[in-house]
Write a protein that holds these residues in place. Structure first.
Motif, PDB file in Angstrom:
ATOM      1  N   VAL A  33     -55.303  66.462  35.732  1.00 14.09           N
ATOM      2  CA  VAL A  33     -55.838  67.331  36.524  1.00 14.09           C
ATOM      3  C   VAL A  33     -54.493  68.133  37.125  1.00 14.09           C
ATOM      4  CG1 VAL A  33     -57.721  66.178  37.059  1.00 14.09           C
ATOM      5  CG2 VAL A  33     -55.582  65.735  38.452  1.00 14.09           C
ATOM      6  N   ARG A  34     -53.359  67.856  36.974  1.00 20.08           N
ATOM      7  CA  ARG A  34     -52.243  68.369  37.603  1.00 20.08           C
ATOM      8  C   ARG A  34     -50.861  68.647  36.678  1.00 20.08           C
ATOM      9  NH1 ARG A  34     -54.170  71.164  41.989  1.00 20.08           N
ATOM     10  NH2 ARG A  34     -55.461  69.819  43.023  1.00 20.08           N
ATOM     11  N   GLY A  35     -51.008  67.924  35.685  1.00 19.43           N
ATOM     12  CA  GLY A  35     -49.949  67.762  34.716  1.00 19.43           C
ATOM     13  C   GLY A  35     -48.580  67.138  35.049  1.00 19.43           C
ATOM     14  N   TYR A  36     -48.900  66.311  35.977  1.00 18.32           N
ATOM     15  CA  TYR A  36     -47.805  65.464  36.697  1.00 18.32           C
ATOM     16  C   TYR A  36     -47.612  64.218  35.775  1.00 18.32           C
ATOM     17  CZ  TYR A  36     -45.161  63.195  40.469  1.00 18.32           C
ATOM     18  OH  TYR A  36     -44.286  62.536  41.124  1.00 18.32           O
ATOM     19  N   GLY A  37     -46.550  64.437  35.120  1.00 18.16           N
ATOM     20  CA  GLY A  37     -45.911  63.385  34.287  1.00 18.16           C
ATOM     21  C   GLY A  37     -44.947  63.620  33.444  1.00 18.16           C
ATOM     22  N   VAL A  38     -44.422  62.747  32.690  1.00 19.92           N
ATOM     23  CA  VAL A  38     -43.201  63.165  31.823  1.00 19.92           C
ATOM     24  C   VAL A  38     -43.469  62.101  30.601  1.00 19.92           C
ATOM     25  CG1 VAL A  38     -41.611  63.181  33.489  1.00 19.92           C
ATOM     26  CG2 VAL A  38     -41.997  60.990  32.426  1.00 19.92           C
ATOM     27  N   PHE A  39     -43.017  62.635  29.291  1.00 18.73           N
ATOM     28  CA  PHE A  39     -42.638  61.906  28.056  1.00 18.73           C
ATOM     29  C   PHE A  39     -41.793  61.906  27.280  1.00 18.73           C
ATOM     30  CE2 PHE A  39     -43.643  66.471  26.982  1.00 18.73           C
ATOM     31  CZ  PHE A  39     -43.422  66.628  25.333  1.00 18.73           C
ATOM     32  N   GLU A  40     -41.794  61.368  26.214  1.00 20.57           N
ATOM     33  CA  GLU A  40     -40.953  61.199  25.212  1.00 20.57           C
ATOM     34  C   GLU A  40     -41.555  61.133  23.823  1.00 20.57           C
ATOM     35  OE1 GLU A  40     -37.323  61.414  24.922  1.00 20.57           O
ATOM     36  OE2 GLU A  40     -37.428  61.954  27.127  1.00 20.57           O
ATOM     37  N   ALA A 143     -38.400  81.672  30.693  1.00 20.50           N
ATOM     38  CA  ALA A 143     -37.603  80.797  31.177  1.00 20.50           C
ATOM     39  C   ALA A 143     -38.395  79.654  31.342  1.00 20.50           C
ATOM     40  CB  ALA A 143     -37.154  81.025  32.589  1.00 20.50           C
ATOM     41  N   ARG A 144     -37.927  78.549  30.656  1.00 22.98           N
ATOM     42  CA  ARG A 144     -38.593  77.037  30.693  1.00 22.98           C
ATOM     43  C   ARG A 144     -38.676  76.591  32.075  1.00 22.98           C
ATOM     44  NH1 ARG A 144     -37.372  71.989  26.611  1.00 22.98           N
ATOM     45  NH2 ARG A 144     -38.507  70.574  27.549  1.00 22.98           N
ATOM     46  N   PHE A 145     -39.655  75.935  32.265  1.00 22.33           N
ATOM     47  CA  PHE A 145     -39.870  75.476  33.582  1.00 22.33           C
ATOM     48  C   PHE A 145     -39.309  74.168  33.656  1.00 22.33           C
ATOM     49  CE2 PHE A 145     -42.642  72.150  36.023  1.00 22.33           C
ATOM     50  CZ  PHE A 145     -42.318  72.760  37.279  1.00 22.33           C
ATOM     51  N   MET A 146     -38.493  73.820  34.724  1.00 20.09           N
ATOM     52  CA  MET A 146     -37.427  72.766  34.926  1.00 20.09           C
ATOM     53  C   MET A 146     -37.017  72.104  33.527  1.00 20.09           C
ATOM     54  SD  MET A 146     -39.797  70.618  37.721  1.00 20.09           S
ATOM     55  CE  MET A 146     -38.389  69.491  38.411  1.00 20.09           C
ATOM     56  N   PRO A 147     -36.216  72.699  32.994  1.00 22.74           N
ATOM     57  CA  PRO A 147     -35.466  72.686  31.638  1.00 22.74           C
ATOM     58  C   PRO A 147     -35.199  71.324  31.301  1.00 22.74           C
ATOM     59  CG  PRO A 147     -34.429  74.225  32.611  1.00 22.74           C
ATOM     60  CD  PRO A 147     -35.380  74.139  33.453  1.00 22.74           C
ATOM     61  N   THR A 148     -34.497  70.576  32.296  1.00 19.50           N
ATOM     62  CA  THR A 148     -33.930  69.327  32.071  1.00 19.50           C
ATOM     63  C   THR A 148     -34.903  68.221  32.223  1.00 19.50           C
ATOM     64  OG1 THR A 148     -33.174  69.230  34.315  1.00 19.50           O
ATOM     65  CG2 THR A 148     -31.755  70.006  32.764  1.00 19.50           C
ATOM     66  N   VAL A 149     -36.209  68.520  32.306  1.00 25.98           N
ATOM     67  CA  VAL A 149     -37.372  67.443  32.698  1.00 25.98           C
ATOM     68  C   VAL A 149     -38.079  67.669  31.420  1.00 25.98           C
ATOM     69  CG1 VAL A 149     -39.071  66.711  33.986  1.00 25.98           C
ATOM     70  CG2 VAL A 149     -37.185  67.693  34.914  1.00 25.98           C
ATOM     71  N   LEU A 152     -44.681  67.104  31.265  1.00 24.82           N
ATOM     72  CA  LEU A 152     -46.242  67.376  30.543  1.00 24.82           C
ATOM     73  C   LEU A 152     -46.459  68.855  30.706  1.00 24.82           C
ATOM     74  CD1 LEU A 152     -48.485  64.533  31.500  1.00 24.82           C
ATOM     75  CD2 LEU A 152     -47.285  64.466  29.502  1.00 24.82           C
ATOM     76  N   ASN A 153     -46.075  69.628  31.703  1.00 25.96           N
ATOM     77  CA  ASN A 153     -46.212  71.167  31.672  1.00 25.96           C
ATOM     78  C   ASN A 153     -45.668  71.764  30.583  1.00 25.96           C
ATOM     79  OD1 ASN A 153     -46.049  73.535  32.403  1.00 25.96           O
ATOM     80  ND2 ASN A 153     -45.956  73.482  34.484  1.00 25.96           N
ATOM     81  N   TYR A 154     -46.426  72.258  29.394  1.00 18.27           N
ATOM     82  CA  TYR A 154     -45.658  72.622  28.504  1.00 18.27           C
ATOM     83  C   TYR A 154     -46.255  74.363  28.345  1.00 18.27           C
ATOM     84  CZ  TYR A 154     -42.531  70.221  25.573  1.00 18.27           C
ATOM     85  OH  TYR A 154     -41.429  69.781  24.891  1.00 18.27           O
ATOM     86  N   ILE A 155     -46.668  74.812  29.388  1.00 11.66           N
ATOM     87  CA  ILE A 155     -47.371  76.075  29.325  1.00 11.66           C
ATOM     88  C   ILE A 155     -46.339  77.174  28.532  1.00 11.66           C
ATOM     89  CG2 ILE A 155     -48.376  77.967  30.742  1.00 11.66           C
ATOM     90  CD1 ILE A 155     -49.345  75.966  32.560  1.00 11.66           C
TER      91      ILE A 155
END
Length: 290
Positions: A33-40, A143-149, A152-155
């Motif tokens: 619901v918020r795209g709040y997360g990280v992945f590898e 520009a990439r959003f928060m490029p060093t992270v 899940l936000n891949y818009i």
């Protein structure tokens, strides 16, 4: 893949192993619901994961940057990944590790119930012509959003990928208003000027395959980590991109402009050969961040 379903892998989802066709998370999960997360994403060569610890360390670094707590030690997450592989045929698979903020009763505030998912899929190699003849890029003025992270936000990445596909290109290369090139939507970017190997280091995701490429290149070339200007491309001898799935992919055209001689260069091919030797010897890169 004897003994295992051809396509329905067992995923790890919040403490359970579930067939991929049945795997699910709650609709109130903050990753959804918020795209709040990280992945590898990493891969196995044969049954062996490549750079697993480095990927987990980057996962932890990404999570720290967005204030997402990892309630599991990295050793425990690593054991979970290994258990997921053991429940499946691990031969030549991609491994996607996802951590989200978890369930939230108001769809906004984390409630210390993060989700952990481990998902497998077959490695899908890129067509041989990308490596034999070289690939094409387009620049993407965004520009990439928060490029060093690795979030899940891949818009922006999805927008760039759509533009690249429409142009018949392999990837889209981020370029800011000042003409500074950083990285591609899912790859790191390198150029050669003679025996000088140049790659951006600021405002880019610290790639694990990027680290391996720099490691194998260290004894052969002068390594320079600095910004690259778009107008430098006309003076570039060779270019390539790196990622888990692309490995080292030569680039011969960017925005229709020929790079070097217009075919994969000998330095890039040398690095590609060395990278495959590196993998074959069971070596693993370390995670480094600026």
């Amino acid at each position: 893949m004897s003994g295992f379903p051809a396509k329905d892998y067992l995923y790890y989802v919040n403490g359970e192993f579930t067939p991929s066709s049945q795997a699910a998370i709650g609709l109130n999960d903050l990753g959804l619901v918020r795209g709040y997360g990280v992945f590898e994403v990493l891969r196995t060569y044969g049954p062996r994961p490549f750079g697993l610890r480095a990927h987990l360390e980057r996962l932890q670094h990404s999570a720290m940057q967005i204030d997402l707590a990892l309630p599991w030690p990295l050793d425990e997450i690593e054991a979970t990944v290994q258990a997921t592989l053991a429940h499946n045929d691990p031969t030549d698979v991609t491994i996607r590790i996802i951590v989200t903020g978890g369930a939230s009763s108001n769809f906004l505030i984390p409630e210390d119930r993060p989700s952990l998912l481990v998902m497998l899929a077959p490695v899908k190699p890129y067509a041989a012509h990308f490596y034999r003849d070289g690939a094409t890029l387009i620049t993407f003025d965004c520009a990439r959003f928060m490029p060093t992270v690795k979030s899940l936000n891949y818009i922006t990445a999805l927008m760039g990928q759509r533009k690249a596909r429409a142009a018949g290109a392999a990837e889209a290369l981020y370029c800011d208003a000042g003409g500074i090139i950083t990285e591609c939507t899912t790859s790191n970017f390198f150029i050669f000027k003679g025996d000088q190997l140049i790659t951006p280091v600021l405002d880019v995701l610290p790639g694990i395959t990027r680290a391996a490429a720099l490691e194998v290149a260290g004894d052969l070339f002068e390594l320079v980590e600095r910004p690259i200007q778009r107008d430098e491309l006309a003076e570039t001898d060779e270019a390539f991109i790196t990622s888990t799935t692309k490995e080292i992919m030569p680039i011969v055209h960017i925005d229709g402009q020929r790079i070097g001689g217009g075919s994969p260069g000998v330095r890039t091919q040398r690095l590609s050969d060395l990278f495959h030797e590196y993998v074959a010897h069971g070596l693993n890169p370390s995670f480094h961040h600026a």
